[in-house]
Design a protein around this motif. Structure first.
Motif, short mmCIF file in Angstrom:
data_model
loop_
_atom_site.label_atom_id
_atom_site.label_comp_id
_atom_site.label_asym_id
_atom_site.label_seq_id
_atom_site.Cartn_x
_atom_site.Cartn_y
_atom_site.Cartn_z
N ARG A 169 0.83 -1.21 0.00
CA ARG A 169 0.00 0.00 0.00
C ARG A 169 0.86 1.26 0.00
O ARG A 169 0.44 2.30 -0.49
N ASN A 170 2.06 1.14 0.56
CA ASN A 170 2.98 2.29 0.59
C ASN A 170 3.88 2.34 -0.63
O ASN A 170 4.79 3.15 -0.70
N GLY A 171 3.61 1.46 -1.59
CA GLY A 171 4.34 1.51 -2.86
C GLY A 171 5.55 0.62 -2.95
O GLY A 171 6.29 0.70 -3.94
N GLU A 213 -8.32 -1.34 7.86
CA GLU A 213 -8.98 -0.23 8.56
C GLU A 213 -7.96 0.65 9.26
O GLU A 213 -8.04 1.89 9.20
N MET A 214 -7.01 0.03 9.92
CA MET A 214 -5.99 0.80 10.65
C MET A 214 -5.18 1.67 9.70
O MET A 214 -4.85 2.82 10.01
N PHE A 215 -4.86 1.13 8.53
CA PHE A 215 -4.06 1.88 7.55
C PHE A 215 -4.79 3.15 7.12
O PHE A 215 -4.22 4.25 7.13
N ASP A 237 -11.62 7.42 -4.20
CA ASP A 237 -12.07 6.59 -5.33
C ASP A 237 -10.95 5.68 -5.83
O ASP A 237 -11.16 4.49 -6.07
N SER A 238 -9.74 6.25 -5.96
CA SER A 238 -8.61 5.44 -6.45
C SER A 238 -8.24 4.36 -5.44
O SER A 238 -7.92 3.22 -5.82
N LYS A 239 -8.28 4.69 -4.14
CA LYS A 239 -7.93 3.70 -3.12
C LYS A 239 -8.95 2.57 -3.05
O LYS A 239 -8.59 1.41 -2.85
#
Length: 771
Positions: A169-171, A213-215, A237-239
């Protein structure tokens, strides 16, 4: 030779069986002979040793657990997350593969433990995997793995897997198969036949949802605070799209809980902030951003409801504001009025299409709001006061829209400057546009009343631009749901005109003056409008024709009675004065007035004498004289008067009228010696009391229709509640008009009073039909 039962012991065979079992667990090569021996030894132990099957299961479980413990040591030896996951997945996949092979030689053990009778056939090395799917040994292996290794390290596995997803998620990049492999072990571990996903759902999916959820609980508020609402909508929207793709990769199909949790965090928690942007975006027509908001809010239960309300309010307020702003123009020109409405409809439809993808809920909101604009009474108001008519003395004001729509249709179908400059296709397109607006009109019966009046005028005066389009319009009205009895009367009118043409041909062959008269024999049921017949003293030249026409018609149709509607008649007269000679198209009333000077062209005649000469009612005489002294299209009027007045109501008995001997048509500032002028205008077919009679007949017909519909419903239902009756009543009448609650209540009381129905003795809100 086989030993007797009880002589062969499990302990005799296990030392030979165990090395083969260990080889299978470790995935080491096993020869065909060893494979067959294992089948045979299991068979013997189960057959000859009563305690053998239980011992065999216990020893087998001990070796399986021991193997798993060694695998656990190898896995826990890894400290780094990815290495740990790789080691676990490698051990698990090796073990899971053996779960499909190791149970095969132990089929006889399973049959014995389950108490199945008969002797099992010895299976060969080609036994199918499917036979071990529900086996005791397979369950034993999976349960042992679950208890021995999985329970000890599952939290560390989950944490490691979730850390990798967090990194993604952080790339950051990593091998996604590591997370997928862990998930597969959670799914395959469960041996519960009633819920194969229990372990996966309670552990892996639960941990995945919690970490997700925490993220976003940390990231979302921070992004919103730094970048604002509109940028945040793009981010959310993108997430959500990312998480949907990620869920397809890392979760089992049908696992929707994680997306819902993302929606709750990204959208639900910020719903009020997002909705605050709805009104400005709608007002500004920001369709791209509205579409983005729609996509987000649609994911939340009832999330689009405020957007629907906002759209409806916007269309209503913007539409009414636009109509009020253009009131000066549209009140003077029905073409401008209809075009304005259509422009608004297209504008709002484009908004719904681009912003909400023509979602049925938003189309309904558009229709509801546009209906409010069309039926609004701020700009145009139609009063249906009924005077002395029985029934309600006053009716709530209605929109004048249906009258203006009918006027616009008349402009398109009659020979007018508008219809002359348009092609046939353009006229058809505009008529279709009228029908589109008509769909939103509540009082459609008013439209039909005016449309019929205009059609009558066009057919009587032979003023239609295109007779084919006239008949097409009738069929289109039928297609859009206009009441059949209205439409059938219009169709009958065309039929009468065609029959009249044939009658004229026959009549002209029976009289020498064949070019002087054109008769139209019309059906009173289709054409008549109340008590409109007006007395008038006709010129002698016309009076002579009446008995001749009646005699001719009686020969063709005996038993039918002719009634002469002079106000529906017209003619052309030749007018000569000092300037020149002119042909004048006039109504019968205008003709009767002008013929008063036929024998005395230079006399001044008083109003009272004209009334005696023409025998016209006061109101009709005033209207007719005013049309001859103040015709708007003429610079020089046909009649002059003294003293001058500002309107027809100012005429007195002594007002004098005389022929204007200088009357002529003015063209380019010069008087013309020849010409033709139409003095009929909108005077034809309307009398002073027609408007009041129209209003009375509209209201009276509505009363009858309401009563008729109530009785129809009660006949079918026998008994019905007030609420259900009103719902069905509106559904039946909506294609003609929307009955007010006051009208429904009055008609219910009238029907009860006249014993058509009654109230239930136990419930006054329930009605019962009385045959």
């Amino acid at each position: 030779m086989l030993k007797e039962k009880g002589q062969l012991k499990f302990e005799d065979k296990w030392p030979n069986m165990r090395p083969i079992v260990l080889k299978l667990l470790k995935q080491e090569p096993v020869s065909p002979g060893e494979w067959q021996d294992l089948f045979y030894d299991v068979h013997l132990v189960c057959l000859w040793d009563e305690k053998g099957p239980a011992k065999l299961k216990d020893y087998l479980q001990e070796d399986i657990v021991q193997f798993i413990k060694q695998a656990q040591i190898r896995v826990l030896a890894q400290r780094e997350e990815q290495a740990l996951l790789k080691a676990y997945i490698a051990e698990w996949r090796k073990f899971f593969t053996q779960c499909n092979y190791l149970p095969t030689p132990f089929r006889q053990l399973e049959n014995t433990l389950l108490g199945k009778s008969g002797t099992s056939t010895l299976l060969s090395g080609n036994a199918k995997k499917g036979q071990a799917d529900e086996s005791i040994v397979r369950k034993l292996m999976l349960d042992s793995w679950n208890v021995s290794i999985f329970s000890d390290i599952k939290h560390r596995l989950q944490e490691s897997a979730m850390k990798l997803v967090h990194a993604e998620r952080n790339g950051e990049a990593f091998d996604s198969q590591l997370v997928i492999g862990v998930r597969e072990s959670y799914v395959n571990l469960c041996s519960n036949p009633n819920d194969k996903m229990q372990i996966y759902r309670e552990n892996f999916e639960s941990a995945y949802i919690k970490s997700t959820e925490m993220f976003y609980r940390v990231k979302a508020p921070d992004y919103l605070a730094k970048n604002g609402v509109q940028a945040y909508m793009k981010y959310a929207d993108s997430k959500l799209r990312e998480e949907e793709a990620r869920a397809q990769k890392y979760l089992e199909a049908g696992s929707n809980a994680v997306i819902q949790s993302c929606v709750d965090v990204l959208v639900g928690k910020n719903l009020s902030v997002l909705l605050a942007e709805c009104a400005p975006l709608t007002k500004a027509g920001e369709t791209d951003r509205l579409q983005l908001m729609f996509r987000l809010l649609e994911r939340v239960p009832d999330g689009v409801q405020p957007m629907l309300m906002e759209l409806e309010q916007h269309i209503t307020l913007a539409g009414l504001a636009d109509m009020i702003a253009a009131a000066d123009v549209i009140t003077q020109d029905s073409e401008k009025y209809v075009e304005r409405l259509l422009e608004l409809f297209r504008k709002f439809s484009t908004l719904v299409h681009k912003a909400f993808n023509d979602d049925p809920r938003f189309l309904t909101a558009r229709d509801k709001a546009f209906k409010a604009v069309v039926n609004d009474t701020n700009v145009f108001r139609l009063e249906l006061n009924t005077g002395k008519n029985p029934g309600p003395k006053t009716v709530a004001p209605e929109s004048k829209c249906p009258e203006l729509l009918a006027n616009y249709c008349d402009m398109l179908l009659r020979r007018t400057p508008l219809s002359k400059r348009l092609t046939t296709e353009e006229i058809e397109s505009r008529l279709r546009d009228v029908l589109l607006v008509l769909k939103y009109v509540s009082n459609k019966d008013v439209f039909m009343r005016y449309h019929k009046a205009h059609l009558t005028r066009r057919l009587i005066l032979d003023a239609s631009a295109d007779s084919e389009k006239e008949e097409d319009m009738v069929e289109w009205l039928r297609e859009v749901g206009m009441p059949a009895d209205y439409v059938n009367k219009l169709a009958r009118m065309f039929q009468d005109i065609k029959v009249s043409e044939d009658l004229n041909c026959l009549f002209r062959t029976s009289t020498a003056r064949h070019d002087a008269i054109n008769i139209k024999i019309l059906n009173a049921g289709a054409w008549a409008r109340g008590s409109e017949r007006v007395t008038v003293s006709l010129p002698v030249e016309l009076e002579d024709y009446i008995p001749e026409v009646e005699e001719f018609y009686k020969k063709k149709h005996s038993g039918r009675k002719l009634q002469w509607y002079h106000h529906m008649s017209n003619g052309t007269i030749t007018f000569m004065n000092e300037v020149g000679k002119f042909d004048l198209d006039v109504t019968t009333f205008q003709m009767a007035v002008l013929f008063a000077w036929n024998q005395r062209p230079r006399d001044k005649v008083s109003y009272e004498n004209l009334r005696l000469a023409t025998e016209l009612p006061d109101a009709e005489l005033r209207r007719t004289l005013w049309s001859l002294v103040a015709f708007p299209k003429l610079k020089r009027q046909l009649l002059l008067l003294s003293p001058a007045v500002s309107g027809s109501k100012d005429f007195t008995e002594h007002t004098l009228f005389w022929i204007n001997q200088n009357f002529s048509l003015i063209k380019n500032g010069k008087p013309q010696r020849r010409g033709k002028v139409n003095l009929i205008g909108r005077l034809q077919l309307s009398t002073e009391r027609s408007q009041l009679e129209d209003n009375q007949s509209i209201v009276q017909l509505r009363i009858l229709r309401t009563q008729e519909a109530i009785i129809k419903i009660l006949k079918m239902r026998k008994r019905i509640t007030n609420a259900a009756l009103q719902t069905e009543l509106v559904d039946i009448l909506k294609n003609m008009f929307l009955p007010s609650k006051k009208m429904i209540k009055e008609q219910l009381e009238w029907l009860i009073e006249h014993k058509y129905m009654k109230r239930d003795d136990d419930d006054i809100n329930t009605f019962i039909y009385m045959a």
